[in-house]
Each structure stands twice: as C-alpha cells, then as structure tokens.
Write a protein that holds these residues in place. Structure first.
Motif, PDB file in Angstrom:
ATOM      1  N   UNK A 241      -7.694  -4.169  -2.049  1.00  0.00           N
ATOM      2  CA  UNK A 241      -7.890  -5.514  -2.607  1.00  0.00           C
ATOM      3  C   UNK A 241      -8.339  -6.408  -1.453  1.00  0.00           C
ATOM      4  N   UNK A 242      -9.586  -6.819  -1.493  1.00  0.00           N
ATOM      5  CA  UNK A 242     -10.117  -7.720  -0.468  1.00  0.00           C
ATOM      6  C   UNK A 242     -10.515  -9.008  -1.167  1.00  0.00           C
ATOM      7  N   UNK A 243      -9.691 -10.046  -1.071  1.00  0.00           N
ATOM      8  CA  UNK A 243      -9.961 -11.286  -1.808  1.00  0.00           C
ATOM      9  C   UNK A 243     -11.147 -12.056  -1.256  1.00  0.00           C
ATOM     10  N   UNK A 244     -11.688 -12.936  -2.082  1.00  0.00           N
ATOM     11  CA  UNK A 244     -12.706 -13.890  -1.643  1.00  0.00           C
ATOM     12  C   UNK A 244     -12.011 -14.815  -0.663  1.00  0.00           C
ATOM     13  N   UNK A 245     -12.251 -14.615   0.628  1.00  0.00           N
ATOM     14  CA  UNK A 245     -11.415 -15.186   1.676  1.00  0.00           C
ATOM     15  C   UNK A 245     -11.474 -16.708   1.722  1.00  0.00           C
ATOM     16  N   UNK A 246     -12.644 -17.272   1.559  1.00  0.00           N
ATOM     17  CA  UNK A 246     -12.769 -18.737   1.626  1.00  0.00           C
ATOM     18  C   UNK A 246     -11.929 -19.417   0.544  1.00  0.00           C
ATOM     19  N   UNK A 247     -11.871 -18.804  -0.632  1.00  0.00           N
ATOM     20  CA  UNK A 247     -11.062 -19.373  -1.712  1.00  0.00           C
ATOM     21  C   UNK A 247      -9.576 -19.210  -1.406  1.00  0.00           C
ATOM     22  N   UNK A 248      -9.198 -18.077  -0.808  1.00  0.00           N
ATOM     23  CA  UNK A 248      -7.808 -17.882  -0.404  1.00  0.00           C
ATOM     24  C   UNK A 248      -7.384 -18.952   0.584  1.00  0.00           C
ATOM     25  N   UNK A 283      -1.480 -11.264   0.974  1.00  0.00           N
ATOM     26  CA  UNK A 283      -2.659 -10.985   1.796  1.00  0.00           C
ATOM     27  C   UNK A 283      -2.325  -9.979   2.896  1.00  0.00           C
ATOM     28  N   UNK A 284      -1.160 -10.134   3.543  1.00  0.00           N
ATOM     29  CA  UNK A 284      -0.780  -9.226   4.620  1.00  0.00           C
ATOM     30  C   UNK A 284      -0.625  -7.796   4.108  1.00  0.00           C
ATOM     31  N   UNK A 285      -0.155  -7.654   2.869  1.00  0.00           N
ATOM     32  CA  UNK A 285      -0.034  -6.319   2.269  1.00  0.00           C
ATOM     33  C   UNK A 285      -1.411  -5.718   2.040  1.00  0.00           C
ATOM     34  N   UNK A 286      -2.338  -6.503   1.534  1.00  0.00           N
ATOM     35  CA  UNK A 286      -3.691  -6.009   1.251  1.00  0.00           C
ATOM     36  C   UNK A 286      -4.425  -5.613   2.527  1.00  0.00           C
ATOM     37  N   UNK A 287      -4.239  -6.383   3.584  1.00  0.00           N
ATOM     38  CA  UNK A 287      -5.005  -6.130   4.810  1.00  0.00           C
ATOM     39  C   UNK A 287      -4.521  -4.894   5.549  1.00  0.00           C
ATOM     40  N   UNK A 288      -3.334  -4.421   5.234  1.00  0.00           N
ATOM     41  CA  UNK A 288      -2.782  -3.263   5.926  1.00  0.00           C
ATOM     42  C   UNK A 288      -3.199  -1.932   5.301  1.00  0.00           C
ATOM     43  N   UNK A 289      -3.964  -1.984   4.208  1.00  0.00           N
ATOM     44  CA  UNK A 289      -4.430  -0.748   3.581  1.00  0.00           C
ATOM     45  C   UNK A 289      -5.393  -0.030   4.521  1.00  0.00           C
ATOM     46  N   UNK A 290      -5.160   1.244   4.704  1.00  0.00           N
ATOM     47  CA  UNK A 290      -6.034   2.044   5.564  1.00  0.00           C
ATOM     48  C   UNK A 290      -7.303   2.385   4.806  1.00  0.00           C
ATOM     49  N   UNK A 291      -8.446   2.134   5.418  1.00  0.00           N
ATOM     50  CA  UNK A 291      -9.730   2.365   4.744  1.00  0.00           C
ATOM     51  C   UNK A 291      -9.916   3.853   4.473  1.00  0.00           C
ATOM     52  N   UNK A 292     -10.170   4.222   3.212  1.00  0.00           N
ATOM     53  CA  UNK A 292     -10.332   5.638   2.867  1.00  0.00           C
ATOM     54  C   UNK A 292     -11.738   6.170   3.124  1.00  0.00           C
ATOM     55  N   UNK A 293     -12.648   5.285   3.520  1.00  0.00           N
ATOM     56  CA  UNK A 293     -14.045   5.683   3.697  1.00  0.00           C
ATOM     57  C   UNK A 293     -14.339   5.960   5.165  1.00  0.00           C
TER      58      UNK A 293
END
Length: 348
Positions: A241-248, A283-293
């Motif tokens: 989950x990568x949110x639209x950062x400016x809106x966040x 947000x901190x939870x989402x950013x810690x996801x390890x990229x699967x690609x």
C-alpha cells in the motif's frame, strides 16, 4: 544520543553482564540504522546532482539519439514493478520523526532551536520523496512530448496509461497519481491531435479513481480496499500500500493545525493525538513492506537519471509537435524560441 547510550552501557557493564550484552546489541542496531539513513541521504544528493548535470547537458548539447522509455522498457507491468521498487525504497528512509519536524511550529526568535539547515536535514528524506513525485510527473510529460510523430506520442501515452493501471492494481497510488498528473500537464493535454489517436477509456477510469471531488472520495475508498487487502495478505505482493503521499501530508497537516491540542476545559485532546498516531502508524506499517519485485538496474537507472524538460522546455516541445492554436500560445512560442534556441534542436 549515541554518546549518552554508550555512557549508560558503560555504567551497566560492571553490574549485570547479561543486560550489558543486550544493551550493547541495541547500540549496534542504532548505529546500523543511522548508517543506513546516512546512506539514504548520500544517495539522494548523488542522484539529484546526476540529474541536474544531465539536464543541463540535454538542454545545451542534445545527443544525436535520445533514448526513450519504450527503448528501455516496453512492458507496463515491469515498469510498474520498478516504480514500486523506487517508492518502497525511498519510503523506507522516512521516519515518524520527520512528520513531527515537518509540522513543528518554531519560534524564529528562539536561538535555542536548530538553524534552518539543520531543520531541513531532519526532513530531507520526506522532501526527497516529494521531489521524486515531481520528477516522475515531468518524466512522463517529457517522454510524451519528445517524439516527433504523433503516432509515437500516442503509443507513449497508451503505454503510461497501462503502467498507471498496473500501479493501481499493485496498490502503488503515489506513482499512479504522478503519471496521471504528468499526462494532465498543459503541454501534454493540449496535444489534441495526439490524444485523438489514443484509446482514452482506460485513462478516464483511472482519472475517475483519483478524482479530487468529495475530498478524493474515490481514491480514499480504493485506499481502504488496499489497506484491508494488506491486513489479510499472505504475501508481500498483497501487502503493498503506497498512498498518494502529498494528500497524506495534507491530511496530517490539517489534522494537526485544525484541531486544538487542548480541550476548552484544559485537558489534553487525546482524540487528536490518537488519530495522528493512527495515520502515521498506518503509514509506518505500509512503508516497512519488503518489495517483492527484483530490481532491474537498467530501468531504475533510467528513471533516476533520464534528462527531463522543465516547464518551458515542455511547452516548447509541445508547440513544436503541434502548432499553437491561439495568439496567446503563438506569443509564448515565439518567446520560448527566442529564450531557448538550443532546445529547438532536441528530438521533440
């Protein structure tokens, strides 16, 4: 703080050896984290310098054959994956303290507060992430405006529409919004003959998803769906989950500024701080996801270093592709041709 921690560990050592080992491990972890953050800052400086140098070179002495995105990657899903890789890598450097620093109210007369340069340093990762969004917008617009033939420009537009759709499916809303913003920039949107050759149905669907109407109601609904998928996911791919950062940032800013820290009775407004903690924590939870690609170095290098036009360059390339339609555009075209004669030689 590291010095203080070392002092505490030194005092503990003679008293409890087991606890001393635990604290010493914590110290090593802190040092490693600080080193990683420092590397993130250094890489941001290097990338920005590289891009700046290439942009100047592109304007003053265009190469005989300028690479384009389709020559680097013609698979929308592959590009969406690499964009997601960049997003997660850059997000990983942003800590919760940067949100606090970004919105902290400082008294300019208080000499005990850190100077501006130190303050800026504390939010450098957050600011760099916003700059990445802007770069992606201009990269998309540049790629569309560069080709001389409208058929090729239409192919590039359709390619980015497919990339944006894949970003949406992955849960990468920040890249999605950057791509849509790039395609909606005036130098791109005015290319009516080019857009006439584009199958726009998919683009309108994506625009609808990111429509700002109703305080981005459609986007927020999609974000909730992605967040729910992330909570019940069994793989890193589904957790993204990568949110639209400016809106966040905007949401957090208005929550912080619009709600008082204390209630009329003088009590702390816990409801405000709980909501702030929820948004930043999510947000901190989402950013810690390890990229699967897996990373593709060629694509990543292009995304970070490909020359891009500034606003004037985009307008000039746009007018060279499709002639000005009214007097205002004609006057601006003449002005740009006079001010930036070297840009006319670019393969636009």
């Amino acid at each position: 703080m590291v010095a203080h921690l070392k002092d505490i560990i030194h005092r503990i050592a003679p008293v409890d050896e087991a606890y001393w080992k635990t604290m010493n491990q914590i110290l090593q972890n802190v040092k490693q984290k600080l080193a990683t953050m420092s590397q993130g800052d250094d890489s941001i400086v290097k990338v920005n310098a590289s891009v700046s140098d290439k942009l100047v070179a592109f304007k003053t002495k265009p190469p005989p054959i300028q690479k384009d995105i389709l020559s680097i990657c013609n698979d929308p899903y592959a590009l969406a994956q690499q964009l997601t890789y960049v997003e997660l890598e850059r997000l990983s450097h942003i800590g919760p303290e940067e949100f606090v620093q970004a919105f902290a109210q400082k008294d300019p007369l208080d000499t005990s507060q850190p100077c501006f340069s130190e303050q800026k340093k504390k939010t450098s990762n957050l600011e760099a992430y916003v700059k990445w969004f802007n770069r992606l917008c201009y990269l998309v617009a540049t790629e569309i405006c560069m080709p001389a033939k409208k058929k090729q420009r239409a192919l590039v537009i359709e390619f980015f529409i497919d990339v944006a759709r894949e970003c949406f499916n992955i849960g990468n809303f920040n890249s999605l919004m950057a791509i849509i913003s790039g395609m909606n920039m005036s130098p791109v949107s005015r290319l009516k003959k080019t857009w006439g050759k584009v199958k726009t149905a998919k683009f309108f669907i994506l625009e609808h998803q990111m429509d700002p109407t109703g305080n981005f109601y459609n986007y927020r609904t999609a974000l909730k769906g992605a967040a729910h998928r992330s909570q019940t996911a069994h793989s890193n791919r589904e957790k993204i989950v990568i949110p639209f950062f400016s809106l966040l940032i905007k949401d957090i800013y208005f929550l912080n500024e619009g709600c008082a820290n204390r209630l009329p009775n003088g009590h702390v407004n816990f409801e405000k701080f709980v909501e702030l903690a929820r948004q930043v924590g999510e947000f901190m939870t989402w950013k810690q996801v390890e990229c699967p690609f897996e990373q593709d170095r060629h694509i990543l290098h292009y995304l970070h270093t490909a020359p891009i036009f500034n606003e004037d360059g985009l307008y000039l390339a746009s007018y060279e592709s499709e002639s000005p339609e009214n007097q205002v555009e004609k006057d601006r075209w003449k002005s740009l041709r006079y001010d930036h004669p070297t840009l006319l030689n670019c393969e636009t």
